[in-house]
Motif scaffolding. Structure first.
Motif, short mmCIF file in Angstrom:
data_model
loop_
_atom_site.label_atom_id
_atom_site.label_comp_id
_atom_site.label_asym_id
_atom_site.label_seq_id
_atom_site.Cartn_x
_atom_site.Cartn_y
_atom_site.Cartn_z
N TRP A 25 10.39 -38.88 89.34
CA TRP A 25 9.10 -39.56 89.28
C TRP A 25 9.30 -41.02 88.92
O TRP A 25 10.29 -41.41 88.32
CB TRP A 25 8.19 -38.88 88.25
CG TRP A 25 7.72 -37.55 88.73
CD1 TRP A 25 8.14 -36.33 88.30
CD2 TRP A 25 6.77 -37.30 89.77
NE1 TRP A 25 7.51 -35.33 89.00
CE2 TRP A 25 6.67 -35.89 89.91
CE3 TRP A 25 6.00 -38.11 90.60
CZ2 TRP A 25 5.82 -35.30 90.84
CZ3 TRP A 25 5.16 -37.52 91.53
CH2 TRP A 25 5.07 -36.13 91.64
N LYS A 67 10.22 -41.59 95.39
CA LYS A 67 9.11 -40.66 95.18
C LYS A 67 7.81 -41.25 95.74
O LYS A 67 7.01 -40.55 96.36
CB LYS A 67 8.95 -40.35 93.69
CG LYS A 67 7.82 -39.37 93.38
CD LYS A 67 8.10 -37.98 93.98
CE LYS A 67 9.05 -37.20 93.14
NZ LYS A 67 9.21 -35.79 93.58
N ILE A 114 5.59 -39.48 98.69
CA ILE A 114 4.17 -39.17 98.54
C ILE A 114 3.37 -39.79 99.68
O ILE A 114 2.48 -39.15 100.27
CB ILE A 114 3.64 -39.66 97.18
CG1 ILE A 114 4.25 -38.82 96.05
CG2 ILE A 114 2.12 -39.58 97.12
CD1 ILE A 114 3.92 -39.32 94.66
N GLN A 116 5.32 -26.83 95.19
CA GLN A 116 4.58 -27.49 94.12
C GLN A 116 4.33 -28.96 94.44
O GLN A 116 3.28 -29.52 94.10
CB GLN A 116 5.32 -27.37 92.79
CG GLN A 116 5.24 -25.99 92.17
CD GLN A 116 3.80 -25.54 91.99
OE1 GLN A 116 3.39 -24.51 92.54
NE2 GLN A 116 3.02 -26.28 91.23
N PHE A 117 5.28 -29.58 95.12
CA PHE A 117 5.09 -30.98 95.49
C PHE A 117 3.97 -31.13 96.51
O PHE A 117 3.16 -32.06 96.43
CB PHE A 117 6.38 -31.58 96.05
CG PHE A 117 6.21 -32.97 96.59
CD1 PHE A 117 6.04 -34.04 95.72
CD2 PHE A 117 6.15 -33.20 97.95
CE1 PHE A 117 5.83 -35.32 96.22
CE2 PHE A 117 5.95 -34.48 98.45
CZ PHE A 117 5.80 -35.55 97.58
N LEU A 151 0.73 -30.85 94.77
CA LEU A 151 0.48 -32.08 94.01
C LEU A 151 -0.07 -33.18 94.90
O LEU A 151 -1.01 -33.89 94.52
CB LEU A 151 1.78 -32.54 93.34
CG LEU A 151 1.71 -33.80 92.49
CD1 LEU A 151 2.70 -33.70 91.32
CD2 LEU A 151 2.03 -35.06 93.29
N CYS A 152 0.50 -33.34 96.09
CA CYS A 152 0.02 -34.36 97.03
C CYS A 152 -1.42 -34.08 97.46
O CYS A 152 -2.22 -35.01 97.60
CB CYS A 152 0.92 -34.41 98.26
SG CYS A 152 2.49 -35.24 97.99
N VAL A 175 -3.71 -32.44 95.72
CA VAL A 175 -4.57 -32.73 94.57
C VAL A 175 -4.81 -34.23 94.46
O VAL A 175 -5.93 -34.68 94.21
CB VAL A 175 -3.93 -32.19 93.27
CG1 VAL A 175 -4.69 -32.70 92.04
CG2 VAL A 175 -3.93 -30.66 93.27
N GLU A 176 -3.75 -35.01 94.65
CA GLU A 176 -3.86 -36.47 94.55
C GLU A 176 -4.76 -37.03 95.66
O GLU A 176 -5.56 -37.94 95.42
CB GLU A 176 -2.47 -37.10 94.62
CG GLU A 176 -2.44 -38.61 94.48
CD GLU A 176 -2.94 -39.11 93.13
OE1 GLU A 176 -3.19 -40.33 93.02
OE2 GLU A 176 -3.10 -38.30 92.20
N ARG A 189 -8.27 -36.38 94.70
CA ARG A 189 -8.71 -37.27 93.62
C ARG A 189 -9.13 -38.63 94.17
O ARG A 189 -10.14 -39.20 93.74
CB ARG A 189 -7.57 -37.46 92.61
CG ARG A 189 -7.95 -38.30 91.39
CD ARG A 189 -6.75 -38.60 90.52
NE ARG A 189 -5.81 -39.48 91.18
CZ ARG A 189 -5.96 -40.81 91.26
NH1 ARG A 189 -7.02 -41.39 90.72
NH2 ARG A 189 -5.05 -41.55 91.87
N ALA A 197 -4.41 -24.44 91.33
CA ALA A 197 -4.02 -25.80 90.94
C ALA A 197 -5.03 -26.41 89.97
O ALA A 197 -6.20 -26.02 89.92
CB ALA A 197 -3.88 -26.68 92.18
#
Length: 244
Positions: free
Chosen positions: A109, A114, A118, A144-145, A148-149, A151-152, A155, A180
């Motif tokens: 990170w 990274k 993303i 999991q990655f 995460l992407c 979710v981002e 957002r 998540a």
């Protein structure tokens, strides 16, 4: 066959500049003239798992994971400027394999790699060319990655929820992604999935409430309040005045 390490091993920094320059030169060859896959090495993707559209790349040096790993490790070193041209070639010639290789490498990170990963992954999530192929590989290698992407992206733009649900359904990852956090993301996705008849919303809420108890229930109340507040602040359409 000869092991690829004979080309990529860093011999205590000796002649590393020549080594990188030579590798950059090799990457320009068409697969039928020369390929790093002639050496004993790891693939980014097994050629047998590549679609027809990626058949040539699958046989080329760009499908050598060891090469990518070497370049990624050099990116964080004083040799950044030397390996940068190889990285730039990859972004132009085979962004799909670059993205999959970066996912496998899993850079730390707050690193440049990274951030690049993303950005690349987000583009595929939003539907750019070859998204099905790339996202299925990312889901296999680093689920999991991928979550995460997603979710981002939600957002930054809650309206992306429809596309995110499409991806979740295509990859058969709906159950996984609905666990998540934050819960506002999962609730948004669950409501849309319910509307499209892919989820029993009442059953899902009951199951998650049993598992997460007060934390999830508080998030549901917060979610409802935020939606009500949004409705109150949304400008009303002007009413037409009656003609006298």
């Amino acid at each position: 066959s000869t092991d690829i390490s004979i080309l990529l091993k860093n011999h205590d920094g000796k002649n590393i500049e020549n080594q990188i320059s030579f590798l950059s030169w090799l990457m320009d060859f068409q697969y039928d003239r020369f390929s790093l896959l002639r050496f004993k090495c790891r693939n980014v993707v097994s050629p047998s798992e590549c679609p027809a559209t990626h058949a040539e790349t699958a046989l080329s040096s760009w499908n050598c994971y060891d090469m990518f790993e070497f370049v990624f490790e050099m990116i964080g070193s004083k040799y950044f400027d030397l390996v940068k041209p190889i990285f730039e070639k990859a972004t132009k010639k085979c962004p799909d394999f670059l993205c999959i290789a970066l996912t496998t490498f899993s850079p730390p990170w707050n690193s440049v790699l990274k951030e690049i990963l993303i950005k690349l992954c987000s583009g595929y999530i939003m539907g750019q060319q070859s998204s099905n192929f790339v996202l299925s590989k990312i889901w296999q290698k680093n689920p999991q990655f991928l979550i995460l992407c997603m979710v981002e992206l939600h957002r930054k733009d809650p309206l992306s929820c429809s596309r995110l649900l499409d991806v979740a359904l295509d990859l058969k990852m709906l159950n996984s992604i609905l666990t998540a956090k934050p819960y506002s993301f999962a609730i948004d996705l669950a409501i849309l999935a319910s509307r499209r008849q892919h989820l029993n919303l009442e059953k899902w809420v009951a199951e998650v409430s049993n598992d997460k108890s007060s934390t999830f229930q508080a998030s549901c109340l917060e979610y409802i309040h935020s939606k009500l507040d949004a409705c109150r602040t949304f400008p009303k359409a002007p009413q037409s005045q009656a003609h006298l």
